[in-house]
Design an enzyme around this catalytic site. Structure first.
Site, short mmCIF file in Angstrom:
data_model
loop_
_atom_site.label_atom_id
_atom_site.label_comp_id
_atom_site.label_asym_id
_atom_site.label_seq_id
_atom_site.Cartn_x
_atom_site.Cartn_y
_atom_site.Cartn_z
N HIS A 102 1.60 4.53 -2.93
CA HIS A 102 1.60 6.00 -2.90
C HIS A 102 2.77 6.57 -3.69
CE1 HIS A 102 -1.78 6.34 -0.30
NE2 HIS A 102 -1.19 5.79 0.75
N HIS B 162 0.84 -1.21 0.00
CA HIS B 162 0.00 0.00 0.00
C HIS B 162 0.87 1.26 0.00
CE1 HIS B 162 -3.48 2.55 1.22
NE2 HIS B 162 -2.53 3.21 1.88
N GLU B 163 1.86 1.30 0.88
CA GLU B 163 2.70 2.50 0.98
C GLU B 163 3.55 2.68 -0.28
OE1 GLU B 163 2.01 4.75 3.13
OE2 GLU B 163 0.70 3.43 4.30
N ASP C 275 -5.02 7.30 -1.52
CA ASP C 275 -5.89 6.44 -0.71
C ASP C 275 -7.28 6.44 -1.33
OD1 ASP C 275 -4.28 5.55 1.49
OD2 ASP C 275 -4.29 7.60 2.24
#
Length: 176
Positions: free
Chosen positions: A119, A115-116, A125
């Site tokens: 970014h 997920h990170e 998000d």
């Protein structure tokens, strides 16, 4: 010059007679390589590598690799006691934190790492609450163990790195 004219004449003659000339397809561009430094990720170094591998297995226009000696990383990864969060400086550049608060609450570590990285690859998000959406982050239940980007997320990353797309600097925080 004479050779070009001859080749053009041959192709024109072939076209008139209905024969199609075959030309080589353009070569696919090599993926853009982003180097990450997980030396400050403490106990999460292997999870960071797993998050990078997840993206490498899902996208073709960008590749995440550990930073080789003597090279400046595009991405730095840290560990701390807060929530996971990312800070981008531009597309493919910045830092992210593997926050122990989410780990301690039971969130799946490879999902956090992927997920990170998402970014830094240009994804915001999307608090959909769906486990199938990697970028839903903490809005998905703690029981969610899907660390993979969905087709839309992977396609967006491929599009981001297919051109010289620019993503402004942003900060993203994992929230409860």
């Amino acid at each position: 010059m004479l050779l070009r004219r001859f080749a053009a004449a041959v192709l024109a003659a072939l076209a008139v007679t209905g024969v199609q000339a075959v030309t080589a397809a353009p070569a696919a561009a090599a993926p853009r390589v982003l180097y990450y430094d997980a030396s400050q990720a403490q106990e999460f170094k292997s999870v960071v590598a797993q998050g990078a591998q997840i993206w490498n297995s899902r996208v073709t226009n960008v590749r995440l690799e550990p930073v080789p000696a003597g090279r400046t990383p595009n991405i730095r990864v840290y560990a701390d006691n807060g929530w996971p969060r990312a800070q981008t400086t531009s597309l493919g550049n910045g830092r992210w934190y593997m926050g122990r608060q989410a780990v301690n609450q039971g969130y799946y570590q490879p999902r956090i790492a992927a997920h990170e990285f998402g970014h830094l690859l240009g994804l915001p998000d999307r608090r959909t609450g769906l486990c199938a959406d990697l970028m839903s982050g903490s809005s998905a239940p703690v029981s969610c163990t899907n660390p993979n980007p969905n087709a839309r997320e992977a396609s967006t990353v491929n599009s981001n790195f297919a051109t010289a797309a620019s993503v402004p600097a942003q900060a993203f925080a994992w929230s409860s």
